[in-house]
Design a protein around this motif. Structure first.
Motif, PDB file in Angstrom:
ATOM      1  N   GLY A  59       0.822  -1.228  -0.053  1.00 28.21           N
ATOM      2  CA  GLY A  59      -0.082   0.036  -0.142  1.00 28.21           C
ATOM      3  C   GLY A  59       0.893   1.225   0.193  1.00 28.21           C
ATOM      4  O   GLY A  59       0.385   2.420  -0.322  1.00 28.21           O
ATOM      5  N   VAL A  60       2.251   1.079   0.314  1.00 29.97           N
ATOM      6  CA  VAL A  60       3.067   2.216   0.451  1.00 29.97           C
ATOM      7  C   VAL A  60       4.051   2.054  -0.674  1.00 29.97           C
ATOM      8  O   VAL A  60       4.341   3.017  -1.518  1.00 29.97           O
ATOM      9  CB  VAL A  60       3.802   2.530   1.775  1.00 29.97           C
ATOM     10  N   ASP A  61       4.938   1.068  -0.766  1.00 34.38           N
ATOM     11  CA  ASP A  61       6.002   0.745  -1.776  1.00 34.38           C
ATOM     12  C   ASP A  61       5.395  -0.214  -2.812  1.00 34.38           C
ATOM     13  O   ASP A  61       5.871  -0.258  -3.882  1.00 34.38           O
ATOM     14  CB  ASP A  61       7.066   0.231  -1.004  1.00 34.38           C
ATOM     15  N   TYR A  62       4.495  -0.989  -2.761  1.00 29.93           N
ATOM     16  CA  TYR A  62       3.943  -1.896  -3.539  1.00 29.93           C
ATOM     17  C   TYR A  62       2.483  -2.330  -3.305  1.00 29.93           C
ATOM     18  O   TYR A  62       2.019  -1.935  -2.262  1.00 29.93           O
ATOM     19  CB  TYR A  62       4.880  -3.083  -3.848  1.00 29.93           C
ATOM     20  N   ASP A  63       1.970  -2.701  -4.323  1.00 31.51           N
ATOM     21  CA  ASP A  63       0.409  -3.119  -4.087  1.00 31.51           C
ATOM     22  C   ASP A  63      -0.030  -4.437  -4.778  1.00 31.51           C
ATOM     23  O   ASP A  63       0.850  -4.824  -5.873  1.00 31.51           O
ATOM     24  CB  ASP A  63      -0.473  -1.855  -4.735  1.00 31.51           C
ATOM     25  N   CYS A  64      -0.740  -5.008  -4.431  1.00 33.22           N
ATOM     26  CA  CYS A  64      -1.296  -6.276  -5.024  1.00 33.22           C
ATOM     27  C   CYS A  64      -2.750  -6.080  -5.849  1.00 33.22           C
ATOM     28  O   CYS A  64      -3.667  -5.915  -5.174  1.00 33.22           O
ATOM     29  CB  CYS A  64      -1.595  -7.467  -4.278  1.00 33.22           C
ATOM     30  N   LEU A  65      -2.583  -5.705  -7.144  1.00 35.32           N
ATOM     31  CA  LEU A  65      -3.621  -5.746  -8.132  1.00 35.32           C
ATOM     32  C   LEU A  65      -4.538  -6.713  -7.850  1.00 35.32           C
ATOM     33  O   LEU A  65      -4.086  -7.695  -8.208  1.00 35.32           O
ATOM     34  CB  LEU A  65      -3.269  -5.108  -9.250  1.00 35.32           C
ATOM     35  N   TYR A  66      -5.711  -6.644  -7.988  1.00 33.64           N
ATOM     36  CA  TYR A  66      -6.744  -7.761  -7.841  1.00 33.64           C
ATOM     37  C   TYR A  66      -6.808  -8.392  -9.247  1.00 33.64           C
ATOM     38  O   TYR A  66      -7.167  -7.854 -10.193  1.00 33.64           O
ATOM     39  CB  TYR A  66      -8.213  -7.292  -7.359  1.00 33.64           C
ATOM     40  N   GLU A  67      -6.510  -9.523  -9.326  1.00 37.06           N
ATOM     41  CA  GLU A  67      -6.663 -10.571 -10.308  1.00 37.06           C
ATOM     42  C   GLU A  67      -6.990 -11.839  -9.774  1.00 37.06           C
ATOM     43  O   GLU A  67      -6.466 -12.194  -8.909  1.00 37.06           O
ATOM     44  CB  GLU A  67      -5.116 -10.872 -10.772  1.00 37.06           C
ATOM     45  N   PRO A  68      -8.128 -12.363 -10.471  1.00 34.46           N
ATOM     46  CA  PRO A  68      -8.756 -13.550  -9.873  1.00 34.46           C
ATOM     47  C   PRO A  68      -7.781 -14.661  -9.861  1.00 34.46           C
ATOM     48  O   PRO A  68      -7.678 -15.852  -8.983  1.00 34.46           O
ATOM     49  CB  PRO A  68     -10.004 -13.496 -10.559  1.00 34.46           C
ATOM     50  N   ILE A  69      -6.923 -14.679 -10.631  1.00 38.01           N
ATOM     51  CA  ILE A  69      -5.942 -15.779 -10.970  1.00 38.01           C
ATOM     52  C   ILE A  69      -4.488 -15.310 -10.976  1.00 38.01           C
ATOM     53  O   ILE A  69      -4.314 -14.189 -11.694  1.00 38.01           O
ATOM     54  CB  ILE A  69      -6.257 -16.646 -12.181  1.00 38.01           C
ATOM     55  N   GLY A  70      -3.827 -15.723  -9.981  1.00 35.39           N
ATOM     56  CA  GLY A  70      -2.301 -15.280  -9.908  1.00 35.39           C
ATOM     57  C   GLY A  70      -1.968 -14.917  -8.514  1.00 35.39           C
ATOM     58  O   GLY A  70      -2.813 -15.167  -7.667  1.00 35.39           O
ATOM     59  N   THR A  71      -0.620 -14.865  -8.272  1.00 36.81           N
ATOM     60  CA  THR A  71      -0.351 -14.628  -7.028  1.00 36.81           C
ATOM     61  C   THR A  71       0.655 -13.581  -7.083  1.00 36.81           C
ATOM     62  O   THR A  71       1.529 -13.269  -7.943  1.00 36.81           O
ATOM     63  CB  THR A  71       0.853 -15.907  -6.795  1.00 36.81           C
ATOM     64  N   CYS A  72       0.434 -12.596  -5.857  1.00 42.82           N
ATOM     65  CA  CYS A  72       1.166 -11.377  -5.835  1.00 42.82           C
ATOM     66  C   CYS A  72       2.425 -11.563  -5.122  1.00 42.82           C
ATOM     67  O   CYS A  72       3.457 -11.208  -5.531  1.00 42.82           O
ATOM     68  CB  CYS A  72       0.163 -10.490  -5.131  1.00 42.82           C
ATOM     69  N   THR A  73       2.445 -12.367  -4.095  1.00 45.51           N
ATOM     70  CA  THR A  73       3.565 -12.549  -3.098  1.00 45.51           C
ATOM     71  C   THR A  73       3.594 -13.827  -2.620  1.00 45.51           C
ATOM     72  O   THR A  73       2.637 -14.573  -2.542  1.00 45.51           O
ATOM     73  CB  THR A  73       3.749 -11.604  -1.918  1.00 45.51           C
ATOM     74  N   TYR A  74       4.835 -14.343  -2.314  1.00 43.53           N
ATOM     75  CA  TYR A  74       5.136 -15.507  -1.687  1.00 43.53           C
ATOM     76  C   TYR A  74       6.023 -15.548  -0.532  1.00 43.53           C
ATOM     77  O   TYR A  74       6.234 -14.633  -0.171  1.00 43.53           O
ATOM     78  CB  TYR A  74       6.024 -16.397  -2.886  1.00 43.53           C
ATOM     79  N   TYR A  75       5.867 -16.691   0.517  1.00 40.82           N
ATOM     80  CA  TYR A  75       6.526 -16.515   1.514  1.00 40.82           C
ATOM     81  C   TYR A  75       7.353 -17.894   1.450  1.00 40.82           C
ATOM     82  O   TYR A  75       7.008 -18.826   0.908  1.00 40.82           O
ATOM     83  CB  TYR A  75       6.139 -16.184   2.769  1.00 40.82           C
TER      84      TYR A  75
END
Length: 91
Positions: free
Chosen positions: A50-66
């Protein structure tokens, strides 16, 4: 009447105690270091969502991993947040 009421009260108390002490279903991955996929490698996410990056909504896909087990499985990544990774520009 007391013979019937006491077992019911004890059962209700047992159910209430079991419900109150059950483990919560929080997503623990949000507290771990985050990574995003760049080609075939995983890059650490720098900053705050929300400050340095964002996860744009996509029904299929992965924004971040851990990494759920970084000591014994250092190259194993699991999806954490859905969407599309989008770095935000500094202004």
């Amino acid at each position: 009447m007391k013979k019937v009421t006491m077992p019911i009260a004890a059962a209700v108390l047992a159910v209430v105690l079991l419900i109150s002490f059950r483990p919560s279903r929080q997503n623990v991955c949000v507290y771990a270091p985050q990574y995003y996929k760049a080609g075939t490698s995983y890059v650490p996410v720098k900053g705050v969502q929300g400050v340095d990056y964002d996860c744009l909504y996509e029904p299929i896909g992965t924004c971040t991993y851990y990494r759920p087990n970084p000591v014994w499985q250092p190259n194993y990544y699991v999806a954490c947040k859905t969407g599309f990774y989008w770095p935000l520009l500094d202004q």
